[in-house]
Design a protein around this motif. Structure first.
Motif, PDB file in Angstrom:
ATOM      1  N   GLU A   1       0.892  -0.882  -0.102  1.00  0.00           N
ATOM      2  CA  GLU A   1       0.007  -0.065   0.040  1.00  0.00           C
ATOM      3  C   GLU A   1       1.113   1.268   0.028  1.00  0.00           C
ATOM      4  O   GLU A   1       0.569   2.257  -0.654  1.00  0.00           O
ATOM      5  N   ASP A   2       1.999   1.507   0.588  1.00  0.00           N
ATOM      6  CA  ASP A   2       2.837   2.253   0.737  1.00  0.00           C
ATOM      7  C   ASP A   2       4.154   2.351  -0.205  1.00  0.00           C
ATOM      8  O   ASP A   2       5.014   3.079  -0.163  1.00  0.00           O
ATOM      9  N   ALA A   3       4.071   1.413  -1.213  1.00  0.00           N
ATOM     10  CA  ALA A   3       5.419   1.086  -2.238  1.00  0.00           C
ATOM     11  C   ALA A   3       4.925   1.454  -3.444  1.00  0.00           C
ATOM     12  O   ALA A   3       5.642   1.295  -4.367  1.00  0.00           O
TER      13      ALA A   3
ATOM     14  N   PRO B   1      10.624  -5.432 -10.248  1.00  0.00           N
ATOM     15  CA  PRO B   1      11.113  -6.438  -9.581  1.00  0.00           C
ATOM     16  C   PRO B   1      11.807  -6.374  -8.375  1.00  0.00           C
ATOM     17  O   PRO B   1      11.790  -7.158  -7.680  1.00  0.00           O
ATOM     18  N   GLU B   2      12.419  -5.125  -8.304  1.00  0.00           N
ATOM     19  CA  GLU B   2      13.171  -4.864  -6.938  1.00  0.00           C
ATOM     20  C   GLU B   2      12.289  -5.065  -5.695  1.00  0.00           C
ATOM     21  O   GLU B   2      12.752  -5.347  -4.683  1.00  0.00           O
ATOM     22  N   THR B   3      10.947  -4.492  -5.950  1.00  0.00           N
ATOM     23  CA  THR B   3      10.056  -4.572  -4.848  1.00  0.00           C
ATOM     24  C   THR B   3       9.587  -6.073  -4.482  1.00  0.00           C
ATOM     25  O   THR B   3       9.181  -6.142  -3.291  1.00  0.00           O
ATOM     26  N   LEU B   4       9.969  -6.767  -5.220  1.00  0.00           N
ATOM     27  CA  LEU B   4       9.455  -8.486  -5.179  1.00  0.00           C
ATOM     28  C   LEU B   4      10.782  -9.432  -4.960  1.00  0.00           C
ATOM     29  O   LEU B   4      10.474 -10.620  -4.879  1.00  0.00           O
ATOM     30  N   ALA B   5      12.108  -8.721  -4.675  1.00  0.00           N
ATOM     31  CA  ALA B   5      13.111  -9.375  -4.547  1.00  0.00           C
ATOM     32  C   ALA B   5      13.396 -10.231  -3.482  1.00  0.00           C
ATOM     33  O   ALA B   5      14.500 -10.913  -3.292  1.00  0.00           O
ATOM     34  N   ASP B   6      12.709  -9.915  -2.247  1.00  0.00           N
ATOM     35  CA  ASP B   6      13.167 -10.397  -0.876  1.00  0.00           C
ATOM     36  C   ASP B   6      12.557 -11.548  -0.568  1.00  0.00           C
ATOM     37  O   ASP B   6      12.886 -12.126   0.818  1.00  0.00           O
TER      38      ASP B   6
ATOM     39  N   ASP C   1      11.533 -16.143  -1.279  1.00  0.00           N
ATOM     40  CA  ASP C   1      11.429 -17.465  -2.165  1.00  0.00           C
ATOM     41  C   ASP C   1       9.879 -17.622  -2.706  1.00  0.00           C
ATOM     42  O   ASP C   1       9.299 -17.877  -1.527  1.00  0.00           O
ATOM     43  N   VAL C   2       9.762 -17.180  -3.735  1.00  0.00           N
ATOM     44  CA  VAL C   2       8.303 -17.450  -4.458  1.00  0.00           C
ATOM     45  C   VAL C   2       8.347 -18.801  -4.892  1.00  0.00           C
ATOM     46  O   VAL C   2       7.180 -19.012  -5.749  1.00  0.00           O
ATOM     47  N   ARG C   3       9.046 -19.657  -5.310  1.00  0.00           N
ATOM     48  CA  ARG C   3       8.986 -20.796  -5.916  1.00  0.00           C
ATOM     49  C   ARG C   3       7.889 -21.654  -5.409  1.00  0.00           C
ATOM     50  O   ARG C   3       7.722 -22.165  -4.277  1.00  0.00           O
ATOM     51  N   GLY C   4       6.978 -21.850  -6.466  1.00  0.00           N
ATOM     52  CA  GLY C   4       5.704 -22.699  -6.302  1.00  0.00           C
ATOM     53  C   GLY C   4       4.787 -21.957  -5.474  1.00  0.00           C
ATOM     54  O   GLY C   4       3.724 -22.617  -4.950  1.00  0.00           O
ATOM     55  N   ALA C   5       4.826 -20.702  -5.203  1.00  0.00           N
ATOM     56  CA  ALA C   5       3.896 -19.968  -4.587  1.00  0.00           C
ATOM     57  C   ALA C   5       3.017 -19.254  -5.197  1.00  0.00           C
ATOM     58  O   ALA C   5       2.858 -18.951  -6.356  1.00  0.00           O
ATOM     59  N   ALA C   6       1.740 -18.846  -4.458  1.00  0.00           N
ATOM     60  CA  ALA C   6       0.958 -17.826  -4.929  1.00  0.00           C
ATOM     61  C   ALA C   6       1.252 -16.497  -4.551  1.00  0.00           C
ATOM     62  O   ALA C   6       1.447 -16.256  -3.279  1.00  0.00           O
ATOM     63  N   VAL C   7       1.873 -15.429  -5.598  1.00  0.00           N
ATOM     64  CA  VAL C   7       2.282 -14.345  -5.191  1.00  0.00           C
ATOM     65  C   VAL C   7       1.122 -13.271  -5.273  1.00  0.00           C
ATOM     66  O   VAL C   7       0.430 -13.119  -6.174  1.00  0.00           O
ATOM     67  N   LEU C   8       0.466 -12.708  -4.041  1.00  0.00           N
ATOM     68  CA  LEU C   8      -0.418 -11.853  -3.964  1.00  0.00           C
ATOM     69  C   LEU C   8       0.053 -10.393  -3.667  1.00  0.00           C
ATOM     70  O   LEU C   8       0.686 -10.148  -2.580  1.00  0.00           O
ATOM     71  N   LEU C   9      -0.304  -9.574  -4.474  1.00  0.00           N
ATOM     72  CA  LEU C   9       0.146  -7.996  -4.637  1.00  0.00           C
ATOM     73  C   LEU C   9      -0.914  -7.473  -3.683  1.00  0.00           C
ATOM     74  O   LEU C   9      -2.117  -7.088  -4.399  1.00  0.00           O
ATOM     75  N   HIS C  10      -0.999  -6.969  -2.582  1.00  0.00           N
ATOM     76  CA  HIS C  10      -1.994  -6.193  -1.673  1.00  0.00           C
ATOM     77  C   HIS C  10      -1.443  -4.636  -2.115  1.00  0.00           C
ATOM     78  O   HIS C  10      -0.632  -4.233  -1.461  1.00  0.00           O
ATOM     79  N   THR C  11      -2.239  -4.072  -2.977  1.00  0.00           N
ATOM     80  CA  THR C  11      -2.287  -2.576  -3.197  1.00  0.00           C
ATOM     81  C   THR C  11      -3.113  -1.746  -2.525  1.00  0.00           C
ATOM     82  O   THR C  11      -2.903  -0.487  -2.274  1.00  0.00           O
ATOM     83  N   GLY C  12      -4.142  -2.268  -2.231  1.00  0.00           N
ATOM     84  CA  GLY C  12      -5.156  -1.551  -1.086  1.00  0.00           C
ATOM     85  C   GLY C  12      -6.222  -0.787  -2.412  1.00  0.00           C
ATOM     86  O   GLY C  12      -7.328  -0.142  -1.973  1.00  0.00           O
ATOM     87  N   TRP C  13      -6.155  -1.259  -3.813  1.00  0.00           N
ATOM     88  CA  TRP C  13      -7.016  -0.413  -4.700  1.00  0.00           C
ATOM     89  C   TRP C  13      -8.313  -1.087  -4.518  1.00  0.00           C
ATOM     90  O   TRP C  13      -9.192  -0.448  -5.207  1.00  0.00           O
TER      91      TRP C  13
END
Length: 309
Positions: A172-174, A184-189, A191-203
């Protein structure tokens, strides 16, 4: 609290043949107000019997006595190790999910009033027709949505949609109106292998309102490629689109790099999620399974997460 026993003789007949009889049987009861049929069901559970057709109890008496541990007489308290968080927008007639797409309509096929003439007295049903575009509410995109030779909804493996480890990025503050793209830099920290990556923006706070249709955050093409390279199984966002779909911007005129890259790589896309703020960054399990419709590329899902209690 008083405890109760049932005293009785019984005959049990099985649907696939055979009988079982007992005399002077005692069975723990959870209360003294059970019917004969309910006590018969407790007996079947206590004995662990299958394919029972009929239970007959004879000489039934209910007596106040301490319990002896009959199976099924007292159900154990449920042990809840998880809670379920709903991540889907409800669908209703007239809902505008995406500006320019038709809203769903719901019309009766069989009303409750008309059904009364078809069924026994006191029995009624409602059957309705839902007409909607696949991109309604919270929905999942399969590769067929973007590519004619990609798997359709019926071609998706359930194990790629159910119980996925969730990596939730609280962003939300990114992002800002001047910098809406998630890079990419925002998501680099993680280990997302095999995962559901969920982007919470607040929109999602604007969902169903005119404000939802413009100025929304999105995943850049480079961001999508980074998730593919990292082995993500699914990417979801609580925004208007995984791509920049704002026609007022130079990049929102029709290019869809995130869709193109993710779906070509077999990474599912879920859009218009909600309530992602209720999830921890790690530790949840995510599910978003559409119906297995052949020749269809996108459809609403009941997306939810199981979160450790």
């Amino acid at each position: 609290m008083p405890e109760y026993h049932a005293h009785f003789d019984f005959d049990i007949r099985f649907a696939n043949g055979g009988e079982l009889a007992g005399t002077g049987f005692r069975l723990d009861l959870p209360s003294n107000s059970l019917s004969t049929d309910e006590i018969g069901l407790l007996l079947v559970r206590h004995l662990g019997l299958a394919l029972v057709e009929e239970v007959e109890l004879r000489g039934l008496r209910i007596v106040e006595e301490p319990h002896r541990g009959s199976r099924g007489a007292v159900e154990p308290a449920p042990i809840s190790s998880t809670r379920v968080v709903d991540l889907s927008h409800p669908i209703r007639a007239g809902l505008v999910t995406y500006p320019g797409l038709p809203a769903p309509t719901i019309t009766p096929h069989l009303t409750r009033e008309d059904s009364r003439a078809r069924y026994a007295p006191g029995t009624e049903f409602a059957m309705d027709i839902l007409t909607m575009v696949g991109n309604t509410g919270t929905y999942l995109d399969s590769p067929f949505h973007r590519y004619a030779d990609g798997p359709d909804l019926a071609g998706l493996a359930l194990d790629s949609l159910v119980g996925l480890r969730a990596e939730v990025f609280h962003l939300e503050d990114a992002w800002s109106p001047e910098r809406r793209g998630i890079r990419p830099e925002t998501l680099a920290d993680r280990d997302v292998r095999g995962a559901a990556v969920l982007l919470h923006t607040g929109w999602d706070r604007w969902f169903g309102r005119p404000e939802y249709g413009s100025g929304a955050p999105f995943l850049t093409g480079d961001g999508a490629q980074s998730l593919i390279d990292a082995g993500a199984a699914l990417v979801g966002i609580d925004s208007l689109n995984i791509d920049d779909a704002d026609p007022s911007t130079g990049s929102g005129g029709g290019e869809r790099p995130a869709h193109s890259l993710l779906l070509a790589a077999g990474v599912h896309v879920v859009e218009h999620l909600t309530n992602l703020g209720a999830l921890p960054a790690r530790g949840a399990r995510f599910t978003a399974a559409p119906p297995a419709v052949e020749g269809f590329g996108t459809f609403p899902v009941r997306a939810f997460a199981e979160v450790p209690a």
